[in-house]
Write a protein that holds these residues in place. Sequence first.
Motif, PDB file in Angstrom:
ATOM      1  N   SER A 132       5.717  10.413  18.591  1.00 36.69           N
ATOM      2  CA  SER A 132       7.084   9.892  18.444  1.00 36.69           C
ATOM      3  C   SER A 132       7.308   9.305  17.059  1.00 36.69           C
ATOM      4  CB  SER A 132       7.361   8.821  19.512  1.00 36.69           C
ATOM      5  OG  SER A 132       6.584   7.654  19.297  1.00 36.69           O
ATOM      6  N   ILE A 133       6.272   8.632  16.517  1.00 37.00           N
ATOM      7  CA  ILE A 133       6.385   8.036  15.185  1.00 37.00           C
ATOM      8  C   ILE A 133       6.463   9.124  14.117  1.00 37.00           C
ATOM      9  CG2 ILE A 133       5.183   6.687  13.422  1.00 37.00           C
ATOM     10  CD1 ILE A 133       6.483   4.977  15.558  1.00 37.00           C
ATOM     11  N   MET A 134       5.607  10.119  14.232  1.00 40.05           N
ATOM     12  CA  MET A 134       5.610  11.187  13.224  1.00 40.05           C
ATOM     13  C   MET A 134       6.902  12.004  13.285  1.00 40.05           C
ATOM     14  SD  MET A 134       1.590  12.388  12.970  1.00 40.05           S
ATOM     15  CE  MET A 134       1.161  12.385  14.712  1.00 40.05           C
ATOM     16  N   LYS A 135       7.442  12.136  14.478  1.00 37.65           N
ATOM     17  CA  LYS A 135       8.734  12.815  14.617  1.00 37.65           C
ATOM     18  C   LYS A 135       9.833  11.981  13.989  1.00 37.65           C
ATOM     19  CE  LYS A 135      11.757  14.977  18.049  1.00 37.65           C
ATOM     20  NZ  LYS A 135      11.956  15.282  19.492  1.00 37.65           N
ATOM     21  N   GLU A 136       9.772  10.660  14.173  1.00 43.21           N
ATOM     22  CA  GLU A 136      10.768   9.777  13.570  1.00 43.21           C
ATOM     23  C   GLU A 136      10.698   9.820  12.045  1.00 43.21           C
ATOM     24  OE1 GLU A 136      11.984   5.000  13.470  1.00 43.21           O
ATOM     25  OE2 GLU A 136      10.562   5.756  14.954  1.00 43.21           O
ATOM     26  N   ILE A 137       9.480   9.834  11.526  1.00 44.26           N
ATOM     27  CA  ILE A 137       9.310   9.904  10.072  1.00 44.26           C
ATOM     28  C   ILE A 137       9.746  11.273   9.544  1.00 44.26           C
ATOM     29  CG2 ILE A 137       7.606   9.867   8.194  1.00 44.26           C
ATOM     30  CD1 ILE A 137       5.914   7.981   9.921  1.00 44.26           C
ATOM     31  N   GLY A 138       9.490  12.299  10.340  1.00 42.65           N
ATOM     32  CA  GLY A 138       9.816  13.656   9.897  1.00 42.65           C
ATOM     33  C   GLY A 138       8.801  14.214   8.932  1.00 42.65           C
ATOM     34  N   CYS A 139       7.566  13.758   9.048  1.00 39.55           N
ATOM     35  CA  CYS A 139       6.519  14.183   8.117  1.00 39.55           C
ATOM     36  C   CYS A 139       5.805  15.438   8.607  1.00 39.55           C
ATOM     37  CB  CYS A 139       5.502  13.059   7.943  1.00 39.55           C
ATOM     38  SG  CYS A 139       4.623  12.612   9.470  1.00 39.55           S
ATOM     39  N   PRO A 140       5.171  16.171   7.693  1.00 38.15           N
ATOM     40  CA  PRO A 140       4.338  17.299   8.128  1.00 38.15           C
ATOM     41  C   PRO A 140       3.145  16.774   8.909  1.00 38.15           C
ATOM     42  CG  PRO A 140       4.017  16.866   5.784  1.00 38.15           C
ATOM     43  CD  PRO A 140       5.175  16.010   6.218  1.00 38.15           C
TER      44      PRO A 140
ATOM     45  N   GLY B  30       0.824  -1.200   0.000  1.00 35.13           N
ATOM     46  CA  GLY B  30       0.000   0.000   0.000  1.00 35.13           C
ATOM     47  C   GLY B  30       0.854   1.244   0.000  1.00 35.13           C
ATOM     48  N   TYR B  31       1.946   1.231   0.748  1.00 36.47           N
ATOM     49  CA  TYR B  31       2.808   2.401   0.817  1.00 36.47           C
ATOM     50  C   TYR B  31       3.494   2.650  -0.519  1.00 36.47           C
ATOM     51  CZ  TYR B  31       6.374   5.713   2.147  1.00 36.47           C
ATOM     52  OH  TYR B  31       7.155   6.830   2.203  1.00 36.47           O
ATOM     53  N   GLU B  32       4.009   1.597  -1.114  1.00 41.10           N
ATOM     54  CA  GLU B  32       4.786   1.731  -2.344  1.00 41.10           C
ATOM     55  C   GLU B  32       3.945   2.249  -3.514  1.00 41.10           C
ATOM     56  OE1 GLU B  32       6.310  -2.156  -2.747  1.00 41.10           O
ATOM     57  OE2 GLU B  32       7.818  -1.940  -1.171  1.00 41.10           O
ATOM     58  N   GLU B  33       2.682   1.818  -3.580  1.00 42.21           N
ATOM     59  CA  GLU B  33       1.835   2.196  -4.712  1.00 42.21           C
ATOM     60  C   GLU B  33       1.050   3.483  -4.474  1.00 42.21           C
ATOM     61  OE1 GLU B  33      -0.641  -0.978  -5.991  1.00 42.21           O
ATOM     62  OE2 GLU B  33       0.991  -2.436  -6.072  1.00 42.21           O
TER      63      GLU B  33
ATOM     64  N   VAL C 143       1.106  -1.941  17.900  1.00 39.11           N
ATOM     65  CA  VAL C 143       1.389  -2.428  16.542  1.00 39.11           C
ATOM     66  C   VAL C 143       2.556  -1.652  15.948  1.00 39.11           C
ATOM     67  CG1 VAL C 143       0.474  -2.791  14.223  1.00 39.11           C
ATOM     68  CG2 VAL C 143      -1.039  -2.996  16.213  1.00 39.11           C
ATOM     69  N   ASP C 144       3.593  -2.369  15.555  1.00 38.83           N
ATOM     70  CA  ASP C 144       4.751  -1.718  14.941  1.00 38.83           C
ATOM     71  C   ASP C 144       4.389  -1.183  13.552  1.00 38.83           C
ATOM     72  OD1 ASP C 144       6.369  -2.309  17.099  1.00 38.83           O
ATOM     73  OD2 ASP C 144       7.055  -4.221  16.247  1.00 38.83           O
ATOM     74  N   VAL C 145       4.848  -0.001  13.270  1.00 43.21           N
ATOM     75  CA  VAL C 145       4.634   0.578  11.945  1.00 43.21           C
ATOM     76  C   VAL C 145       5.575  -0.079  10.951  1.00 43.21           C
ATOM     77  CG1 VAL C 145       4.715   2.700  10.588  1.00 43.21           C
ATOM     78  CG2 VAL C 145       3.912   2.755  12.950  1.00 43.21           C
ATOM     79  N   HIS C 146       5.073  -0.363   9.760  1.00 44.95           N
ATOM     80  CA  HIS C 146       5.893  -1.046   8.752  1.00 44.95           C
ATOM     81  C   HIS C 146       7.122  -0.185   8.417  1.00 44.95           C
ATOM     82  CE1 HIS C 146       7.116  -3.044   5.066  1.00 44.95           C
ATOM     83  NE2 HIS C 146       6.308  -4.055   5.408  1.00 44.95           N
ATOM     84  N   PRO C 147       8.282  -0.801   8.289  1.00 46.13           N
ATOM     85  CA  PRO C 147       9.513  -0.063   7.980  1.00 46.13           C
ATOM     86  C   PRO C 147       9.396   0.835   6.749  1.00 46.13           C
ATOM     87  CG  PRO C 147      10.039  -2.312   8.568  1.00 46.13           C
ATOM     88  CD  PRO C 147       8.538  -2.245   8.483  1.00 46.13           C
ATOM     89  N   ALA C 148       8.589   0.421   5.764  1.00 48.70           N
ATOM     90  CA  ALA C 148       8.438   1.226   4.543  1.00 48.70           C
ATOM     91  C   ALA C 148       7.865   2.600   4.863  1.00 48.70           C
ATOM     92  CB  ALA C 148       7.525   0.499   3.551  1.00 48.70           C
ATOM     93  N   VAL C 149       6.978   2.651   5.860  1.00 50.79           N
ATOM     94  CA  VAL C 149       6.395   3.933   6.257  1.00 50.79           C
ATOM     95  C   VAL C 149       7.431   4.781   6.982  1.00 50.79           C
ATOM     96  CG1 VAL C 149       4.582   5.054   7.598  1.00 50.79           C
ATOM     97  CG2 VAL C 149       4.097   2.902   6.405  1.00 50.79           C
ATOM     98  N   LEU C 150       8.190   4.143   7.852  1.00 48.66           N
ATOM     99  CA  LEU C 150       9.191   4.860   8.642  1.00 48.66           C
ATOM    100  C   LEU C 150      10.312   5.432   7.780  1.00 48.66           C
ATOM    101  CD1 LEU C 150       9.510   2.475  11.715  1.00 48.66           C
ATOM    102  CD2 LEU C 150       8.228   4.612  11.566  1.00 48.66           C
ATOM    103  N   GLU C 151      10.568   4.782   6.655  1.00 44.86           N
ATOM    104  CA  GLU C 151      11.648   5.249   5.779  1.00 44.86           C
ATOM    105  C   GLU C 151      11.292   6.554   5.070  1.00 44.86           C
ATOM    106  OE1 GLU C 151      12.359   2.047   3.123  1.00 44.86           O
ATOM    107  OE2 GLU C 151      13.242   0.739   4.650  1.00 44.86           O
ATOM    108  N   LYS C 152       9.985   6.871   5.027  1.00 45.56           N
ATOM    109  CA  LYS C 152       9.524   8.118   4.411  1.00 45.56           C
ATOM    110  C   LYS C 152      10.019   8.269   2.968  1.00 45.56           C
ATOM    111  CE  LYS C 152       9.369  13.100   5.097  1.00 45.56           C
ATOM    112  NZ  LYS C 152      10.126  14.269   5.570  1.00 45.56           N
ATOM    113  N   LYS C 153      10.050   7.177   2.250  1.00 43.95           N
ATOM    114  CA  LYS C 153      10.495   7.210   0.865  1.00 43.95           C
ATOM    115  C   LYS C 153       9.559   8.082   0.018  1.00 43.95           C
ATOM    116  CE  LYS C 153      11.521   4.099  -2.997  1.00 43.95           C
ATOM    117  NZ  LYS C 153      11.468   2.684  -3.458  1.00 43.95           N
ATOM    118  N   ASP C 154      10.131   8.940  -0.800  1.00 44.58           N
ATOM    119  CA  ASP C 154       9.386   9.823  -1.700  1.00 44.58           C
ATOM    120  C   ASP C 154       8.561  10.885  -0.960  1.00 44.58           C
ATOM    121  OD1 ASP C 154      10.369   8.400  -3.886  1.00 44.58           O
ATOM    122  OD2 ASP C 154       8.714   6.968  -3.800  1.00 44.58           O
TER     123      ASP C 154
END
Length: 268
Positions: free
Chosen positions: A238-246, A141-144, A180-191
């Motif tokens: 803490s998760i949103m800070k780790e991701i660095g997302c708006p 879901g994250y990738e697409e 529930v752990d957030v999937h690594p793909a989300v944490l990587e904030k790719k793109d």
Amino acid sequence: MSKDQIVAYIISDCTGKTAKNLMESTAGQFPNCEVEMKTFAFVRSIEKITEVLKQAKEENAIIAYTFVKSNMRKHLNQLAESYGLKYVDMMEKPLGIVSERLDTAPKEEFALKYQLDDAYFKRIEAMEFTLQFDDLNESKGYEEADIVLVGVSRTSKTPLSVHLSYLGYKTANVPLVPEVDVHPAVLEKKDNKVVGLTIDPKLLNDIRIERLKKMGLGDDATYAAKERIDEEFKYADSIMKEIGCPVIDVTDKNIEETAVEVLSYFED
């Protein structure tokens, strides 16, 4: 019917969405009044207009309408005036201005804007994707996705996702739950596709209590407990800070306003 109550008839030769949006925006300026809206879609004959206007007369309704055919607009205007009804013709002036500028008469054909084009199929694909990846925490879901929304439960992730998908954006949303752990793909904030949502804790508490009531459960469940909400917010922050997302605070925003802010982060 009291002076603080009115009935608005939305009449259209198509879905009526344009006229309804106008009346909803108008009604929003009178929060202490009750505006009941009745939609009559795909009205495409003089006979049907006459039938609807007779009903409108009985309720002394305000009318907002969209017709592309000039004879239908003329008939409604004349009938409304004879009944003493107030009305708003939302097509005549725009059609006239564009026609004058182009020096071309409008075709007066129903629903030309709804022809099946690439934008239509893109929107359908986005909506199907969004429904498939609602509240899922996985890499596909994250990738697409074009946009990924994250936040605690009841921060409007799903309705916002659906609205964005209607605009043509594949939108996935991921619930942030301490267990529930957030999937690594989300944490990587790719793109840079992740946007966080937050809300006033007190309002969230009220929303969750109402949700529990609708489910037939007591308002003392852990789901709506202040301690639980504080725990979820601490984890989500803490998760949103780790991701660095708006992060967007949806407390005082409707879905459309939040969508505009979300899309502002994806402008070139």
